[in-house]
Enzyme design. Structure first.
Site, mmCIF file in Angstrom:
data_model
loop_
_atom_site.group_PDB
_atom_site.id
_atom_site.type_symbol
_atom_site.label_atom_id
_atom_site.label_comp_id
_atom_site.label_asym_id
_atom_site.label_seq_id
_atom_site.Cartn_x
_atom_site.Cartn_y
_atom_site.Cartn_z
ATOM 1 N N GLU B 50 0.858 -1.186 0.000
ATOM 2 C CA GLU B 50 0.000 0.000 0.000
ATOM 3 C C GLU B 50 0.890 1.230 0.000
ATOM 4 O O GLU B 50 1.714 1.418 0.888
ATOM 5 C CB GLU B 50 -0.920 -0.006 1.224
ATOM 6 C CG GLU B 50 -1.956 1.105 1.176
ATOM 7 C CD GLU B 50 -2.830 1.161 2.431
ATOM 8 O OE1 GLU B 50 -2.946 0.143 3.147
ATOM 9 O OE2 GLU B 50 -3.359 2.243 2.706
ATOM 10 N N ASP B 61 -5.707 10.120 8.955
ATOM 11 C CA ASP B 61 -4.429 9.658 9.483
ATOM 12 C C ASP B 61 -4.078 10.246 10.839
ATOM 13 O O ASP B 61 -4.361 11.408 11.123
ATOM 14 C CB ASP B 61 -3.316 9.975 8.477
ATOM 15 C CG ASP B 61 -3.388 9.065 7.268
ATOM 16 O OD1 ASP B 61 -3.310 7.834 7.472
ATOM 17 O OD2 ASP B 61 -3.545 9.558 6.154
ATOM 18 N N TYR B 175 -11.472 -3.101 2.955
ATOM 19 C CA TYR B 175 -10.559 -2.620 3.976
ATOM 20 C C TYR B 175 -11.367 -2.433 5.257
ATOM 21 O O TYR B 175 -12.208 -1.543 5.340
ATOM 22 C CB TYR B 175 -9.974 -1.279 3.515
ATOM 23 C CG TYR B 175 -8.770 -0.773 4.280
ATOM 24 C CD1 TYR B 175 -8.747 -0.725 5.673
ATOM 25 C CD2 TYR B 175 -7.643 -0.311 3.603
ATOM 26 C CE1 TYR B 175 -7.648 -0.247 6.353
ATOM 27 C CE2 TYR B 175 -6.536 0.183 4.280
ATOM 28 C CZ TYR B 175 -6.549 0.206 5.651
ATOM 29 O OH TYR B 175 -5.457 0.703 6.323
#
Lengths: 373, 259
Positions: B50, B61, B175
């Site tokens: 990734e 993030d 995911y």
């Protein structure tokens, strides 16, 4: 996403819920101090010798700005859906203070995210929030200003979504925020309409408001959108568009997708968000509430900008002619009045939204003038 | 036609093994180093890589990847350069590569051009954490036409309706975010993950890989037992930044743990 759905449902429910509406009205009246006055600025009108100028005095609302209208509404909703904690971003500190205030009123835990640059610029508001029982968390990433505070608040919200409501402070972000915030701010325009009809026997010719995220402007404009009234939104021109140091999204930006909504955005060719500049922290933001591009593209509202210098000079002008120190944000709207009013006839009427008071900016302005208090 | 990512998961399944998917930020500390690390990943037995694309406002993030993103931006790395990097890496390896980028750089690039250029460069799949499937109609359609896998995210808070939408929109793998929140958060191994993954598995046989918060080999091993693959991001980025000499040993220990 389930949180947005839950919020949307709670918001639409609250609109039909008589108890909620009664409680909100009661607080608007007895806590916020609504209706705020519509004041005829006779000395400013005389000074500019053109149109009659009225000020919608949101600066007289509790905590000193229109931000409280939205904060109280959202905190009531948060409490209704069982949230124990509210969070918010703040730039100048006004929305942070408003949220901390509303949280204290409702007995909810409160955390405010603020860029470290803004914490330095607005130390007084940081202390106010702490006095109100809120935790103020410094955001030291990115440009360390409002947009980064929003990023951090969104990160907190995704982490603590079950216990927490995010009180977004402007007509931005994902649905239902732009709609909900407009709804809580539209009380400004509803009052203004009644008040100007009482004072002048008819509608005004112009409405003028500053536009950061755009909530005070939407709050004033919304009630008049279907009326024959011209409207002007004023962005922060900073040091001038050509310098690149500004926050004029229409003059210097392009369409982008940022923090959950599509709107005009100051960005580089690779889609990274650019740093912004304005003398006023509340307008110092890279994007703009998505309804404003719509109002601009349909020609309903005209958008322009005022530079730092123009805003500072309007800041001093209002202080001296009317004994009212405006927030630097609102001074941008006043700077447009200074340009527009002299060219209009004496029977035309301008209403300008005085969205906040300038006490918070006094130190900052002194520093700019080279005076250290 | 089955994609390279699909093929990887199929082969692993036949062998009764789970995918190891390490993450790295393109251009931190340099594009050359990133290339070197991708090759190291492959050498250590990673199944899919990734590749993060730096962005000014990386909402999903945590602090570790935020700082890596800031460093990469300072180095002048853009989405365009990340795509070129993949093209460059393709001279050396055919390991499946998934780009993780925020939506605005893609929007500015032009969705259609982005998909075309990414495909030509040899990108296998794309993750856009701030693009929910409801808003992704064009992106999904164009990616299908170009045979580029679209990977969407599910969280512990996802509703049944959401799970179905994400399954339909995802290709390559799904995911699964192990925790509510951002990358690098502390992982909770209390059995709830197993329950939630089996809920997803009721509706699909597409592979489910788990990311956000996996940092130790023990955690990786526990996550591998209940999923089809393990994504390790922040911990690798941190290791590369703080003690690059230990990176190889660390990657090997993760590979060892994911069976």
């Amino acid at each position: 996403m389930p949180a947005l759905k839950e919020l949307e449902e709670a918001f639409f429910y609250s609109k039909k819920d008589r108890d909620f509406q009664r409680k909100l009205e009661q607080l608007q009246k007895t806590y916020i101090g609504r209706p705020t006055p519509l004041y005829f600025a006779s000395r400013l009108t005389e000074h500019l010798s053109g149109a009659k100028i009225y000020l919608k005095r949101e600066d007289l609302a509790h905590t000193g700005a229109h931000k409280i209208n939205n904060a109280v509404g959202q905190v009531l909703i948060a409490k209704n859906i069982g949230k124990k904690r509210v969070i918010a971003e703040t730039g100048a500190g006004q929305h942070g203070v408003a949220t901390a205030t509303a949280a204290a009123l409702a007995g909810l835990e409160c955390e405010i995210y603020m860029g470290s640059e803004d914490m330095k610029r607005q130390a007084l508001n940081v202390f106010r929030m702490r006095l109100l029982g809120a935790k103020v968390t410094e955001v030291a990433t990115g440009s360390r200003t409002l947009k980064d505070a929003i990023n951090e608040a969104l990160r907190d919200w995704t982490t603590n979504v079950l216990s927490t409501h995010y009180v977004l402070g402007t007509v931005f972000g994902p649905h239902p925020f732009p709609l909900m915030v407009r709804d809580f701010q539209s009380v400004i325009g509803r009052e203004t309409k009644r008040q100007i009809i009482d004072a002048e026997g008819g509608l005004p010719d112009y409405l003028i408001a500053c536009v950061g995220g755009g909530s005070n402007a939407m709050g004033l404009f919304y009630e008049f959108l279907n009326e024959d009234v011209k409207m002007i939104g004023v962005e922060a021109g900073g040091k001038g568009i050509e310098t690149g140091e500004h926050a004029a999204r229409f003059a210097g930006g392009s369409i982008g997708v940022f923090q959950g909504c599509m709107s005009y955005l100051l960005q580089d060719d690779d889609g990274n968000v650019l740093g912004t500049h304005s003398v006023s922290a509340g307008l110092d933001y890279a994007s703009i509430g998505p309804e404003h591009p719509y109002l601009r593209d349909t020609g309903r509202v005209r958008y322009t900008y005022a530079t730092d210098d123009e805003a500072l000079s309007a800041f001093e002008l209002l202080s001296r002619t009317e004994g009212i120190i405006p927030a630097l944000e609102s001074a941008h709207a006043l700077a447009e009045v200074v340009k527009l009013a002299p060219g209009l006839s004496k029977d035309e009427v301008i209403v300008v939204n005085l969205s906040g008071r300038g006490d918070k900016d006094v130190q900052h302005v002194a520093r700019i003038k080279g005076i250290y208090l | 036609m089955i994609s390279r990512i699909g093929k990887t998961f199929k082969e692993l399944k036949n062998k009764g093994r789970k995918a190891f998917i390490p993450y790295i930020m393109a251009g931190d500390p340099s594009l050359d180093k990133t290339k070197e690390v991708v090759l190291l990943f492959e050498e250590c037995g990673a199944d899919i890589v990734e590749l993060g694309v730096p962005f000014s406002d990386p909402l999903a993030d945590g602090p570790t990847i935020q700082r890596a993103s800031e460093r990469a931006l300072k180095n002048g790395v853009t989405l365009r350069k990340a795509i070129s990097l993949v093209k460059d890496i393709r001279q050396m390896t055919q390991i499946p590569i998934v780009l993780m980028t925020y939506f605005n750089p893609v929007f500015k690039y032009g969705v259609e051009n982005f998909i075309k250029d990414a495909k030509i460069a040899g990108v296998d799949g794309v993750i856009i954490p701030d693009l929910p499937p409801d808003e992704a109609e064009d992106f999904i359609k164009l990616s299908r036409e170009a045979a580029l896998d679209t990977i969407f995210l599910l969280a512990p808070t996802s509703t049944e309706d959401r799970i179905k939408k994400v399954i339909k929109a995802s290709k390559g793998f799904i995911y699964y975010i192990s925790v509510t929140g951002i990358t690098g958060t502390t992982l909770l191994l209390d059995g709830s993950m197993e329950v939630l993954i089996s809920k997803i598995k009721r509706y699909t046989d597409k592979p489910v890989a788990v990311g956000f918060g996996v940092s130790t080999p023990e955690e990786a091993s526990a996550v591998a037992r209940v999923s089809d693959g393990v994504i390790v991001g922040s911990a690798i980025v941190k290791k590369l930044y703080e003690s690059p000499d230990e990176l190889r040993r660390y990657i090997l220990s993760l590979r060892e743990a994911i069976k």
